[in-house]
Motif scaffolding. Structure first.
Motif, PDB file in Angstrom:
ATOM      1  N   VAL A  99       0.840  -1.212   0.000  1.00 41.50           N
ATOM      2  CA  VAL A  99       0.000   0.000   0.000  1.00 41.50           C
ATOM      3  C   VAL A  99       0.867   1.251   0.000  1.00 41.50           C
ATOM      4  CG1 VAL A  99      -1.621   1.335   1.408  1.00 41.50           C
ATOM      5  CG2 VAL A  99      -2.021  -1.086   1.032  1.00 41.50           C
ATOM      6  N   ILE A 100       1.908   1.269   0.785  1.00 35.68           N
ATOM      7  CA  ILE A 100       2.797   2.437   0.850  1.00 35.68           C
ATOM      8  C   ILE A 100       3.482   2.663  -0.493  1.00 35.68           C
ATOM      9  CG2 ILE A 100       4.952   3.278   1.877  1.00 35.68           C
ATOM     10  CD1 ILE A 100       3.961   2.054   4.529  1.00 35.68           C
ATOM     11  N   VAL A 101       3.936   1.598  -1.136  1.00 37.62           N
ATOM     12  CA  VAL A 101       4.598   1.736  -2.438  1.00 37.62           C
ATOM     13  C   VAL A 101       3.625   2.269  -3.486  1.00 37.62           C
ATOM     14  CG1 VAL A 101       5.613   0.425  -4.346  1.00 37.62           C
ATOM     15  CG2 VAL A 101       6.409   0.045  -2.015  1.00 37.62           C
ATOM     16  N   LEU A 102       2.413   1.744  -3.525  1.00 39.25           N
ATOM     17  CA  LEU A 102       1.438   2.173  -4.513  1.00 39.25           C
ATOM     18  C   LEU A 102       0.991   3.616  -4.287  1.00 39.25           C
ATOM     19  CD1 LEU A 102      -0.709  -1.063  -4.882  1.00 39.25           C
ATOM     20  CD2 LEU A 102       1.044  -0.188  -6.418  1.00 39.25           C
ATOM     21  N   LEU A 103       0.796   3.997  -3.040  1.00 38.87           N
ATOM     22  CA  LEU A 103       0.438   5.390  -2.753  1.00 38.87           C
ATOM     23  C   LEU A 103       1.593   6.323  -3.086  1.00 38.87           C
ATOM     24  CD1 LEU A 103      -1.563   5.056   0.574  1.00 38.87           C
ATOM     25  CD2 LEU A 103      -2.443   5.563  -1.702  1.00 38.87           C
ATOM     26  N   GLY A 104       2.789   5.890  -2.839  1.00 37.68           N
ATOM     27  CA  GLY A 104       3.961   6.691  -3.187  1.00 37.68           C
ATOM     28  C   GLY A 104       4.071   6.924  -4.674  1.00 37.68           C
ATOM     29  N   ARG A 105       3.696   5.924  -5.469  1.00 42.22           N
ATOM     30  CA  ARG A 105       3.722   6.076  -6.918  1.00 42.22           C
ATOM     31  C   ARG A 105       2.728   7.150  -7.365  1.00 42.22           C
ATOM     32  NH1 ARG A 105       2.327   0.994 -10.321  1.00 42.22           N
ATOM     33  NH2 ARG A 105       0.243   1.791 -10.074  1.00 42.22           N
ATOM     34  N   GLY A 106       1.559   7.178  -6.759  1.00 42.46           N
ATOM     35  CA  GLY A 106       0.572   8.204  -7.094  1.00 42.46           C
ATOM     36  C   GLY A 106       1.036   9.595  -6.711  1.00 42.46           C
ATOM     37  N   VAL A 107       1.655   9.718  -5.550  1.00 40.61           N
ATOM     38  CA  VAL A 107       2.169  11.015  -5.113  1.00 40.61           C
ATOM     39  C   VAL A 107       3.297  11.479  -6.029  1.00 40.61           C
ATOM     40  CG1 VAL A 107       3.415  12.163  -3.235  1.00 40.61           C
ATOM     41  CG2 VAL A 107       1.454  10.731  -2.719  1.00 40.61           C
ATOM     42  N   ASP A 108       4.168  10.570  -6.422  1.00 38.07           N
ATOM     43  CA  ASP A 108       5.269  10.912  -7.323  1.00 38.07           C
ATOM     44  C   ASP A 108       4.737  11.386  -8.678  1.00 38.07           C
ATOM     45  OD1 ASP A 108       8.055  11.012  -8.211  1.00 38.07           O
ATOM     46  OD2 ASP A 108       7.535   9.255  -9.403  1.00 38.07           O
ATOM     47  N   SER A 109       3.730  10.725  -9.186  1.00 38.73           N
ATOM     48  CA  SER A 109       3.146  11.127 -10.470  1.00 38.73           C
ATOM     49  C   SER A 109       2.539  12.515 -10.383  1.00 38.73           C
ATOM     50  CB  SER A 109       2.077  10.122 -10.898  1.00 38.73           C
ATOM     51  OG  SER A 109       2.653   8.869 -11.106  1.00 38.73           O
TER      52      SER A 109
ATOM     53  N   ALA B  82       3.335  14.925  -8.326  1.00 35.93           N
ATOM     54  CA  ALA B  82       4.417  15.909  -8.196  1.00 35.93           C
ATOM     55  C   ALA B  82       5.108  16.158  -9.534  1.00 35.93           C
ATOM     56  CB  ALA B  82       5.434  15.430  -7.163  1.00 35.93           C
ATOM     57  N   THR B  83       5.263  15.121 -10.338  1.00 34.15           N
ATOM     58  CA  THR B  83       5.875  15.280 -11.651  1.00 34.15           C
ATOM     59  C   THR B  83       5.007  16.142 -12.559  1.00 34.15           C
ATOM     60  OG1 THR B  83       6.957  13.135 -11.442  1.00 34.15           O
ATOM     61  CG2 THR B  83       6.752  14.024 -13.657  1.00 34.15           C
ATOM     62  N   VAL B  84       3.696  15.910 -12.531  1.00 31.67           N
ATOM     63  CA  VAL B  84       2.774  16.702 -13.349  1.00 31.67           C
ATOM     64  C   VAL B  84       2.765  18.153 -12.871  1.00 31.67           C
ATOM     65  CG1 VAL B  84       0.345  16.991 -13.982  1.00 31.67           C
ATOM     66  CG2 VAL B  84       1.369  14.727 -13.982  1.00 31.67           C
ATOM     67  N   GLN B  85       2.788  18.373 -11.564  1.00 27.70           N
ATOM     68  CA  GLN B  85       2.828  19.733 -11.012  1.00 27.70           C
ATOM     69  C   GLN B  85       4.092  20.461 -11.451  1.00 27.70           C
ATOM     70  OE1 GLN B  85       0.494  21.328  -8.974  1.00 27.70           O
ATOM     71  NE2 GLN B  85       1.751  23.152  -9.139  1.00 27.70           N
ATOM     72  N   SER B  86       5.215  19.790 -11.381  1.00 26.64           N
ATOM     73  CA  SER B  86       6.479  20.390 -11.785  1.00 26.64           C
ATOM     74  C   SER B  86       6.487  20.728 -13.271  1.00 26.64           C
ATOM     75  CB  SER B  86       7.626  19.431 -11.457  1.00 26.64           C
ATOM     76  OG  SER B  86       8.850  19.953 -11.877  1.00 26.64           O
ATOM     77  N   ALA B  87       5.939  19.836 -14.093  1.00 27.03           N
ATOM     78  CA  ALA B  87       5.878  20.091 -15.534  1.00 27.03           C
ATOM     79  C   ALA B  87       4.992  21.292 -15.841  1.00 27.03           C
ATOM     80  CB  ALA B  87       5.364  18.858 -16.265  1.00 27.03           C
ATOM     81  N   ALA B  88       3.867  21.414 -15.156  1.00 28.12           N
ATOM     82  CA  ALA B  88       2.967  22.543 -15.388  1.00 28.12           C
ATOM     83  C   ALA B  88       3.626  23.864 -14.983  1.00 28.12           C
ATOM     84  CB  ALA B  88       1.664  22.342 -14.616  1.00 28.12           C
ATOM     85  N   GLU B  89       4.301  23.872 -13.845  1.00 27.03           N
ATOM     86  CA  GLU B  89       4.961  25.097 -13.388  1.00 27.03           C
ATOM     87  C   GLU B  89       6.089  25.500 -14.337  1.00 27.03           C
ATOM     88  OE1 GLU B  89       6.121  24.115  -9.419  1.00 27.03           O
ATOM     89  OE2 GLU B  89       4.085  24.357  -8.639  1.00 27.03           O
ATOM     90  N   SER B  90       6.890  24.551 -14.768  1.00 24.38           N
ATOM     91  CA  SER B  90       7.995  24.853 -15.683  1.00 24.38           C
ATOM     92  C   SER B  90       7.485  25.324 -17.038  1.00 24.38           C
ATOM     93  CB  SER B  90       8.881  23.621 -15.866  1.00 24.38           C
ATOM     94  OG  SER B  90       9.483  23.274 -14.644  1.00 24.38           O
ATOM     95  N   ALA B  91       6.418  24.708 -17.527  1.00 25.97           N
ATOM     96  CA  ALA B  91       5.848  25.112 -18.805  1.00 25.97           C
ATOM     97  C   ALA B  91       5.275  26.525 -18.726  1.00 25.97           C
ATOM     98  CB  ALA B  91       4.769  24.122 -19.239  1.00 25.97           C
ATOM     99  N   ALA B  92       4.641  26.859 -17.622  1.00 26.16           N
ATOM    100  CA  ALA B  92       4.096  28.209 -17.448  1.00 26.16           C
ATOM    101  C   ALA B  92       5.219  29.244 -17.392  1.00 26.16           C
ATOM    102  CB  ALA B  92       3.242  28.279 -16.181  1.00 26.16           C
ATOM    103  N   GLN B  93       6.310  28.925 -16.707  1.00 31.07           N
ATOM    104  CA  GLN B  93       7.454  29.847 -16.649  1.00 31.07           C
ATOM    105  C   GLN B  93       8.072  30.026 -18.028  1.00 31.07           C
ATOM    106  OE1 GLN B  93       8.729  31.794 -14.254  1.00 31.07           O
ATOM    107  NE2 GLN B  93       6.999  31.200 -12.978  1.00 31.07           N
ATOM    108  N   ALA B  94       8.191  28.947 -18.781  1.00 30.93           N
ATOM    109  CA  ALA B  94       8.762  29.037 -20.133  1.00 30.93           C
ATOM    110  C   ALA B  94       7.874  29.896 -21.029  1.00 30.93           C
ATOM    111  CB  ALA B  94       8.930  27.641 -20.733  1.00 30.93           C
ATOM    112  N   ALA B  95       6.574  29.751 -20.898  1.00 32.43           N
ATOM    113  CA  ALA B  95       5.648  30.550 -21.716  1.00 32.43           C
ATOM    114  C   ALA B  95       5.706  32.022 -21.334  1.00 32.43           C
ATOM    115  CB  ALA B  95       4.227  30.025 -21.556  1.00 32.43           C
ATOM    116  N   ALA B  96       5.831  32.300 -20.061  1.00 35.65           N
ATOM    117  CA  ALA B  96       5.848  33.694 -19.594  1.00 35.65           C
ATOM    118  C   ALA B  96       7.100  34.435 -20.043  1.00 35.65           C
ATOM    119  CB  ALA B  96       5.735  33.744 -18.068  1.00 35.65           C
TER     120      ALA B  96
END
Length: 152
Positions: A41-51, A53-67
């Motif tokens: 359960v801990i491993v599977l929940l960790g995978r969801g949290v990691d995903s 965080a990766t999507v959040q980081s990609a969105a923030e970086s893409a917004a900065q690049a566009a700005a």
């Protein structure tokens, strides 16, 4: 004649006559599957949290690049390129999409980037059968109020 006192008690009086081993083995047999299940359960929940965080980081970086771009077309290209480059691991995020909102693209305005993808559901249905695997994150970046915006 007096006898010397016995300094060591017999094993039977101290409770060391060997019947504790079976209860220890039974406890271990019952506890091991529970601990393995908790680890899964801990491993599977960790995978969801990691995903996420990766999507959040990609969105923030893409917004900065566009700005940082000077035109709407360049902003859209930069955001899509950065978002796609950050989401290349299909095990974390498959079928990513990057949507750029440039309706407020002006000095002091902002750019909104929404990154969506599907997180692998393999194994997560054991935890929550309603899990649909989709995740979407929107990030905003403010355009510098002193930046010249427009086609050069």
């Amino acid at each position: 004649m007096t006898r010397a006192p016995c300094l060591v008690r017999p094993c039977a009086e101290r409770g060391l006559h060997g019947d504790g081993g079976s209860s220890d083995a039974l406890g271990l047999a019952l506890l091991t599957p529970a601990l393995i299940g908790l680890a899964v359960v801990i491993v599977l929940l960790g995978r969801g949290v990691d995903s996420r965080a990766t999507v959040q980081s990609a969105a923030e970086s893409a917004a900065q690049a566009a700005a940082q771009q000077r035109s709407v077309a360049e902003a859209i290209r930069a955001a899509e390129a950065v978002g796609a480059a950050m989401l290349v691991d299909a095990s974390t995020c498959s079928a990513p999409t990057v949507a750029v909102d440039t309706s407020q693209f002006r000095p002091g305005g902002r750019v909104a980037v929404t990154v969506s993808c599907t997180v692998s559901e393999r194994g997560l249905e054991l935890i929550d059968p309603r899990f649909d695997g989709a995740t979407s994150v929107t990030a905003f970046a403010t355009i510098d109020p002193l930046r010249r915006v427009g086609d050069p």
